[in-house]
Design an enzyme around this catalytic site. Structure first.
Site, PDB file in Angstrom:
ATOM      1  N   LEU A  61       0.822  -1.213   0.000  1.00  0.00           N
ATOM      2  CA  LEU A  61       0.000   0.000   0.000  1.00  0.00           C
ATOM      3  C   LEU A  61       0.861   1.270   0.000  1.00  0.00           C
ATOM      4  CD1 LEU A  61      -2.959   0.897   0.130  1.00  0.00           C
ATOM      5  CD2 LEU A  61      -2.665   1.117   2.607  1.00  0.00           C
ATOM      6  N   ASP A  62       0.605   2.157  -0.928  1.00  0.00           N
ATOM      7  CA  ASP A  62       1.288   3.450  -1.028  1.00  0.00           C
ATOM      8  C   ASP A  62       2.790   3.322  -1.284  1.00  0.00           C
ATOM      9  OD1 ASP A  62      -1.164   4.556  -0.476  1.00  0.00           O
ATOM     10  OD2 ASP A  62      -0.736   4.977   1.619  1.00  0.00           O
ATOM     11  N   GLU A  63       3.222   2.130  -1.728  1.00  0.00           N
ATOM     12  CA  GLU A  63       4.652   1.921  -1.935  1.00  0.00           C
ATOM     13  C   GLU A  63       4.998   1.690  -3.400  1.00  0.00           C
ATOM     14  OE1 GLU A  63       7.027   2.091   0.329  1.00  0.00           O
ATOM     15  OE2 GLU A  63       5.766   2.290   2.110  1.00  0.00           O
TER      16      GLU A  63
END
Lengths: 289, 289, 289, 289
Positions: D232-234
């Site tokens: 997530l968000d990476e």
């Protein structure tokens, strides 16, 4: 901004719980003391029950004879209205110590703005854990103290620095100092130590932000000037800015590009601090820039 | 900025020759009328003998019963102190007409910000010299008037527009209208017509700025929102911004890239006008943003 | 960008009329000469019948023995294909003269970037019509020549400068020199004189741009680095940037704020020129940055 | 940039281990196929032993008859030289699904740029877990599918979406979709799902970035467009930008100001993806913008 210096200029910063009529009260007070308001800024976190902040620049006719009286009366007013305040005047120039390590870019920017009178401040000393920048600093007539930093003797080094600073310095700028100050040291200069961190905090808190920015593949790198507190990289942010980069930049390129953002951001933050434009409120800042 | 709407909020703008005590006078007046100052901005062109500008947002307890009284008393105060002033309240929403030609980008940005309540305004009508955007505008429930512009009958067309606007509109936005308004028309809306020019004025005054920017080889293109005066492209600038370009951009690419700057700059300017944050001073603006 | 210096690196710039296969031809040529392409940039004004531009950075195995041969063969290739070209190598560092007047900001920025090796260049001399900056420049070990400029004897002064420059300098930077060079002088350094103008050209062409920016009430001020031609302020633009200002800035404040934009813009332009990243095309530049 | 559309234009993206002569090999190949290179971009992570990336736009005479042949021969070339490649042409427009929740700003920006042909793409469908935006989307003639998202039945909802997308869509844009996609879903569209995160990642990873930005007292807020991965968000960042804010902004104000950054950043990222200007390399992107 730096218009022609007016040495009859004073700056009053006030924080207090929001209450009706506070602006009237203070401006009436200044009027009675024949102060002419040159610039007025105000902020409230909540008009109903928040905290109120105010910054007033004013001219005083007959400055030398009337400033002291105004200051005395302000004590009384502040007690009656529960005001936190600081009053300063252009006559009392702030005294700034600069702490550096080996990198010279942030230091040189401050020195250049000081020499060109963009930042009106005295620089009684530069302190460093290395000797590298001694010659260049002394070339500007600024005393340079080399205090080696041995890990096991950090306390001694800090003590030596504190002795040098004692009574000679109002605030400290860590111009890429690369050392973590102890809570004891910080407690001597509450909200009076400005650091430049080489990332747009809170991204890349901690060490090696440029390498980590490179590894994460960000498209912007940044820098953050903040007051130093005991929580590393968590102090109140004064100023931040970024620079666009792209896939061609190596980690080393990021570092080089970042230096220019650091110079700019730190110099702005210092200039606002010197002009009494920054009020710390909890972990944030009000900047009347 | 757009915090939650407070319908008891009023905004007072004041311009006057600089004189000692003016802030006290006005804030005392507001205090007596039980107005609670929420936000205060001030500017002076010269603290000795310049012009003074002030913008105050305030809450009124018992708004409906006390606003009228405050307004009446303000007339008296203003006469005594030679103040120019305007007073407005959130209850009286400003009414904005939009003039367009064929391009829809500036129009759509305004409509989107209006729908999302970022710009709190009424839009009683859109007027155009072309029919192209009729359907999309009416789809939003906004009346659209198509007034063809024949060169020899420009006066008639303007007359028709004036009749439509009469009593229904407070200010006009030229969202890429591409027509020059007559001095007669402009005189009906002094400092109440906002235009978006597609260059960073005063560069590329006049027609075809993107082609000329391309030919000059600039590295930034810009846009400028300004009040319309009789001197074409010379009115008081409200807002400007730029976008970086490079040698790869054709003149057509500049136009496309420029649209986004135009949208942003015009929307900002309109939003400040609506919030009574702009004061015209000669050929310049004070923007308390 | 400034990665670790690779002294086996060469840079080839090519301009020619667009023709099919030009990229193949040149990259095949380099392959035959055992050149390893490190970076390749290309631009065409029109793929059908435009002008084609190319910049190639390459490594050469056995640089010392093979560079000369490659250069010779390039002469032949260029003739066959009607190529305009320049070839340079990291081994031959460019030599830059700086012309200054009294202001030191642009000069100091260049010197700082030169010292920190951000701009890899030799500085054989600084020339000035004033003596003010002599000490600081000589402090860096750079020769400083003071050539007073008397209006009636401008030709003599330029002649003196040309004699000093002769054979010692590849290009000149006017770091706020404030003098207009004669066509004769300019003709000796075609597209090799970089000036920094203190506005976002073409706005405020000519003298006193900050005063005029103040009077016009712009919301952004800018700076422009360009090559000097006989048409004042009309030469090919290399780089531009702006800074946001507001109604609080006096004309003097604009000047101070503008200095930082000037420093940044000039240093970027010089760095690109040094890295052979700029190709002049008519009155514009292709910048492979 | 969006010049006049040339439907004989093709785009070739290549990644491979760095090897000498790769540019010659590919440009010779194109020359033999009578392809005229319109634009060429290249990047190498390390000229000695890194990874090499290349993007070529080219015109083909007799497009319809020669494109297929070129594509076939490319298969052979790629095998011989171990190239990863994609070839696309302006004739095959990409098909984009947009996933939304309730907020319309990112969606409307994409639709506006699609309508104005700034982003040349087909939009076969919009999918949402809410019905709110159905009417406005269908008003543009775009099918809208409302698939309610019940926490316990997320798998079913995703399955329904996958069935709708099957064979109809090339890539997906999460225009503030506010739902986390499962690894199974993501695996169907590797590097083909673009998300807009409302912070300058990696700051404020996770939920409520604006509230956390407000609490941290940052001076810039940002937005990040990235490809979606299981972390997530990476995922690889495509584009980021920021907007300056100050102490006056409430958390709600940050959200409003941030919307404009989100719109801009997402639209740029989508436009580059559509133009085949983005190559994913590990957790980063090469953007030939």
């Amino acid at each position: 901004m730096n218009t022609t210096v007016n040495h009859n200029l004073a700056k009053l910063l006030i924080s207090c719980p929001e209450k009706p009529g506070i602006i009237s009260t203070v401006t009436n007070f200044l009027l009675e003391h024949k102060a002419n308001i040159v610039h007025f800024d105000q902020h409230t976190t909540d008009p109903q029950a928040g905290k109120f902040f105010m910054r007033i620049e004013f001219d005083l006719e007959d400055f030398d004879s009337s400033f002291e009286k105004l200051e005395q009366d302000l004590h009384v007013l502040a007690q009656n209205y529960a005001l936190d305040w600081t009053l300063s005047s252009k006559k009392q120039m702030k005294r700034m110590a600069i702490f550096v390590s080996k990198a010279d870019h942030a230091l040189m920017e401050l020195i250049w703005r000081w020499k060109s009178k963009e930042i009106e401040v005295e620089i009684p000393m530069v302190i460093s854990n290395h000797a590298d920048l001694k010659e260049v600093v002394e070339g500007y007539g600024i005393p340079y103290y080399h205090i080696p930093m041995i890990k096991e003797k950090k306390e001694d080094a800090e003590q030596k620095a504190l002795e040098l600073l004692e009574g000679k310095v109002d605030f400290i700028v860590l111009a890429r100092y690369m050392q973590i100050l102890s809570p004891n040291f910080i407690s001597k200069f509450p909200n009076q130590i400005i650091n430049i961190h080489h990332s747009f905090l809170p991204a890349f808190v901690g060490a090696n932000p440029y390498v980590r920015a490179f590894n994460r593949g960000v498209k912007l790198i940044g820098a953050t000037a903040h007051y130093v507190t005991n929580d590393l990289d968590e102090g109140p942010i004064i100023e931040q800015d970024v620079q666009r980069i792209n896939h061609r930049y190596t980690a080393e390129d990021l570092k080089i590009a970042g230096r220019h953002v650091e110079r700019r951001v730190l110099a702005e933050a210092v200039s606002w601090h010197v002009e009494d434009k920054v009020i710390v409120h909890g972990n944030k800042t009000i900047v009347f820039a």
